[in-house]
Design an enzyme around this catalytic site. Structure first.
Site, mmCIF file in Angstrom:
data_model
loop_
_atom_site.group_PDB
_atom_site.id
_atom_site.type_symbol
_atom_site.label_atom_id
_atom_site.label_comp_id
_atom_site.label_asym_id
_atom_site.label_seq_id
_atom_site.Cartn_x
_atom_site.Cartn_y
_atom_site.Cartn_z
ATOM 1 N N ASP A 481 -17.716 -24.933 41.262
ATOM 2 C CA ASP A 481 -16.812 -25.819 39.995
ATOM 3 C C ASP A 481 -16.392 -27.019 40.087
ATOM 4 O O ASP A 481 -15.956 -26.859 41.227
ATOM 5 C CB ASP A 481 -15.573 -24.457 39.050
ATOM 6 C CG ASP A 481 -15.274 -25.323 37.700
ATOM 7 O OD1 ASP A 481 -16.300 -25.893 36.900
ATOM 8 O OD2 ASP A 481 -14.733 -23.836 37.305
ATOM 9 N N ASP A 551 -18.495 -24.534 28.479
ATOM 10 C CA ASP A 551 -17.304 -23.413 28.627
ATOM 11 C C ASP A 551 -18.168 -22.829 26.634
ATOM 12 O O ASP A 551 -16.711 -21.909 27.158
ATOM 13 C CB ASP A 551 -16.452 -23.854 29.330
ATOM 14 C CG ASP A 551 -16.058 -24.180 30.604
ATOM 15 O OD1 ASP A 551 -16.670 -22.946 31.215
ATOM 16 O OD2 ASP A 551 -14.863 -24.597 30.847
HETATM 17 C C1 GLA Z 1 -13.757 -23.855 34.205
HETATM 18 C C2 GLA Z 1 -15.663 -22.860 34.052
HETATM 19 C C3 GLA Z 1 -15.445 -21.478 32.936
HETATM 20 C C4 GLA Z 1 -13.959 -21.168 34.544
HETATM 21 C C5 GLA Z 1 -12.896 -21.935 34.944
HETATM 22 C C6 GLA Z 1 -11.729 -21.003 35.669
HETATM 23 O O1 GLA Z 1 -13.750 -24.611 32.675
HETATM 24 O O2 GLA Z 1 -16.335 -23.783 34.041
HETATM 25 O O3 GLA Z 1 -15.656 -21.628 33.704
HETATM 26 O O4 GLA Z 1 -14.891 -20.891 35.623
HETATM 27 O O5 GLA Z 1 -13.114 -23.374 34.699
HETATM 28 O O6 GLA Z 1 -10.603 -22.270 35.542
#
Ligand code: GLA
Length: 730
Positions: A481, A551
């Site tokens: 990420d 997301d």
């Molecule tokens: C990002 C990712 C999510 C999750 C969060 C965790 O927003 O896109 O899928 O992993 O971080 O903090």
């Protein structure tokens, strides 16, 4: 050989099944772009060499250089530069040691070889065998600065794609400053083109936006240090009339995960120059004598028959000639991710209860998301401290992984390697390891600073800490990420004259760590992510064959996002999960069926608390798991057709997959907002017109009728309903 050089006409002709690209060398060594588009069957192309009678205010070459009258400003220069009277947007700007930046590029020689070139330290498309692609390297000299410029062309014999890249070598004894080095420059002798780009932001990525090119420079790009949610590094130029199924279209896709820029310059004489590459804003490269700099690859594709075909060319190329490794073509595990199930509020017992339920439902991998390390219970602390929080997981990551494996599942783990929280042991120990500028307080985003990935010691640290965890728990999958963009872009490790290199070196550092992990763990599946799809680009796909698409996990919203993403990226690259209803981002309720049908359009998984589901939902999941395996071939390896555009038709959306041998067809139809429409026919594409197809209820259909009159989807629906029609050739 897909590359021909005609010694008499001094013309290169690069050909793919449906496209040609032609370059001519003029008497004085200037390189001209004669053509990019429909396939040509000759190299006698001088009539394409436009010579203007004269034009006011366009400086001309010194007499004797070329017969007649010649101005750079009116020429379709193959790779344009600065200072010699070409006032359009340019591809290259080099600054000489004397402070001036006039360039003058002349052909020196060339090389044509079987196979595809590669670029040191940079991701790029590749040929699996040497007969899949050929390479042309044109060696040129900037007679003004003395730099050697190499133009690279990769021609894929069975795909309508031609790749471009550029390198500069300083063969002088003084430094040269690179201020701009685009990866491609193409001229279209026409002024009737539309430009489609893909804007977005967090939770709303890759929204297609199309407009006719106006005179002047139209540009999109990113200065965020990352390819970004805001614009995707993919642009389509198409003739004004082009549609999904007809008309000429060209794609430009940059294999790069940092700052980028696409410019289309419709100049006043009616030609369009398209330039794409690293964004020159706050970029520079100090090239000492003997050094070489490589600009990343642009993948150009051409379709004579609409934008849908252009997308399918990219899908195949990226599936088989960009993504790599064990997971490229084999069935990827269905995963359950705990993020939207627990967020950071979990302990081992809770995780195992979800994993147990998942394993009973046939789900194959458990992924532990954010919150497992340091003192992280919310997003204000601990990034950088990649050691397990034993209060939550007393037996460690290895202990948890062992228990998950005991349930018959694989195990995956989340990292956000390129960031560090100010509240962390790593930051306390190494405050100079973040990107920063002396005397300027660094900005925070999601309580994070950015690690200075341009530094080898930082990359070594990140690699070692990740590799140790992966080794110790035999981890199968990593979610990589990256939850912010770059600001205060300075490095404590570079001298002032190299500070403009930091954002480029940052991306190289990230690529380097990814490559080292894949070298040590060739079986590891890495999923890319950046706050959803904030770094969904071909550069990342080279290392991570799937990327978390957004997301926003709401099924109806995801239709828009997956639709936009599909213009260039294959379904197999779009990670898509069934999440809870009501959805956590939008509050919208959707049936398990529709959530499953939409998520099955990509790399499939779940992201909800399975222990809270009704028996009915669990039964539906069991069926979805079976369907995923049944449909794997057609969805992941098939041809993808966009049937209904959800942006122009706010009520319905439909898409189709056809297996490579045309024996299987999967159509998904979703009612995004129900309206009373009695009859709804949708024409299918890519079928065998002579074949009879049968659906799961034994009903038969003529392939020819489905393509000519359409599939009858009439019915009484409710908001959010969806249907899936799976046809097999009889
Ligand atoms: C990002 C990712 C999510 C999750 C969060 C965790 O927003 O896109 O899928 O992993 O971080 O903090």
């Amino acid at each position: 050989m897909s590359i021909i050089f005609n010694q008499n006409t001094k013309t290169f002709l690069l050909s793919t099944p449906n496209s040609s690209y032609a370059v001519k060398i003029l008497e004085n060594g200037y390189l001209l772009n004669l053509h990019y588009g429909a396939k040509l069957n000759t190299t006698a192309l001088d009539e394409l060499y436009v010579r203007y009678g004269s034009a006011s205010f366009c400086p001309v070459m010194p007499s004797g250089e070329l017969p007649g009258w010649f101005s750079q400003d009116l020429a379709a220069l193959e790779y344009s530069s600065c200072g010699r009277g070409d006032f359009r947007t340019n591809a290259m700007q080099l600054r000489r040691a004397d402070g001036t930046s006039v360039s003058d590029l002349r052909y020196v020689n060339h090389e044509i070889i079987a196979g595809k070139y590669s670029l040191p330290r940079l991701p790029a498309t590749y040929a699996n065998t040497d007969d899949e692609a050929d390479t042309l390297k044109i060696f040129a000299k900037d007679v003004s600065s003395g730099a050697d410029i190499t133009l690279y062309y990769g021609v894929f014999a069975n795909r309508d794609a031609i790749t471009r890249a550029v390198s500069v070598t300083n063969t002088t004894d003084k430094p040269i400053e690179i201020e701009k080095l685009a990866s491609c420059c193409v001229t279209f002798n026409r002024d009737d083109l539309d430009m489609t780009s893909f804007w977005g932001h967090w939770a709303k990525e890759r929204t297609p936006e199309r407009r006719p090119l106006p005179h002047g420079v139209s540009c999109v790009g990113s200065k965020r240090g990352s390819s970004s949610h805001y614009q995707n590094p993919f642009v389509i130029l198409s003739e004004n009339e082009a549609s999904e199924t007809a008309g000429e279209a060209w794609g430009f896709s940059l294999v790069w995960s940092g700052n980028w820029l696409f410019e289309a310059d419709l100049e006043s004489h009616g030609t369009v120059r398209a330039v794409m590459g690293v964004n020159p804003t706050d970029f520079g490269w100090h090239l000492e004598a003997g050094e070489t700099f490589y600009a990343p690859e642009v993948v150009m594709a051409y379709s004579p028959s609409g934008i849908g075909e252009l997308s399918r060319t990219y899908h195949k190329l990226y599936r088989y000639n960009l993504c790599r490794g064990k997971w490229r073509n084999i069935e990827r595990p269905i995963l359950i991710n705990n993020w939207e199930a627990t967020y950071m509020d979990f302990n081992e017992e809770k995780l195992l209860s979800i994993a147990k339920e998942a394993s009973e439902l046939g789900i194959e991998m458990f992924v532990l998301d954010d919150g497992w390390f340091g003192k992280r219970n919310d997003d204000t602390t601990s990034n950088g401290d990649w050691y397990v929080n034993r209060e939550k997981l007393p037996d460690g990551i290895d202990g948890l992984a062992k228990k998950i494996r005991g349930l018959g599942m694989r195990f995956g783990l989340w990292f956000e390697p390129e960031t560090v929280c100010p509240i962390s042991e790593l930051y306390r120990a190494h405050p100079d390891w973040i990107l920063h500028v002396p005397d300027v307080a660094p900005s925070l985003a999601r309580s994070e600073y950015i690690l200075d990935m341009s530094r080898a010691d930082v990359c070594d640290y990140i690699y070692n800490v990740m590799a140790e965890t992966i080794r110790s728990a035999d981890i199968d999958y990593i979610k990589w990420d990256f939850n912010r963009n770059l600001s205060e872009v300075g490095s404590a490790a570079l001298e002032p004259k190299r500070q403009k290199e930091v954002s480029f070196r940052f991306v190289l550092g990230t690529y380097d760590v990814l490559q080292r992990l894949l070298d040590e763990f060739p079986d590891l599946l890495i999923e890319g992510c950046s706050g959803g799809g904030g770094r969904f680009d071909p550069g990342m796909l080279y290392y991570t064959p799937q990327i978390w698409t957004s997301d926003d996990t709401d099924a109806i919203e995801r239709i828009d996002i997956q639709y936009g993403t599909s213009f260039v990226y294959p379904p197999s690259s779009m990670s898509a999960h069934v999440s809870a209803s009501p959805n956590h981002q939008t509050g919208r309720s959707s049936s398990m069926k529709t959530r499953g049908n939409v998520a099955m359009g990509g790399a499939f998984g779940y992201e909800l608390d399975l222990t809270q589901l009704s028996q009915e939902d669990k039964n539906a999941i069991r069926e979805q798991v079976k369907d995923y395996h049944r449909f794997y071939n057609v969805v992941q390896n098939g041809d993808y057709y966009r049937l209904i555009n959800p942006y122009s038709n706010r009520h319905f959306c439909a898409w189709e997959y056809v297996s490579p041998d045309k024996s299987e067809v999967l159509v998904t139809f979703v009612v995004m907002r129900w309206t009373f429409r009695a009859v709804k026919f949708v024409k299918l594409f890519g079928l065998d017109g002579d074949a009879v197809y049968e659906d799961e209820n034994g009903k038969t259909y003529s392939g020819q009728v489905l393509m000519s009159a359409g599939l009858n989807l009439s019915g009484g629906y409710r908001d959010g309903d969806s249907i899936r029609i799976y046809l097999k050739k009889k």
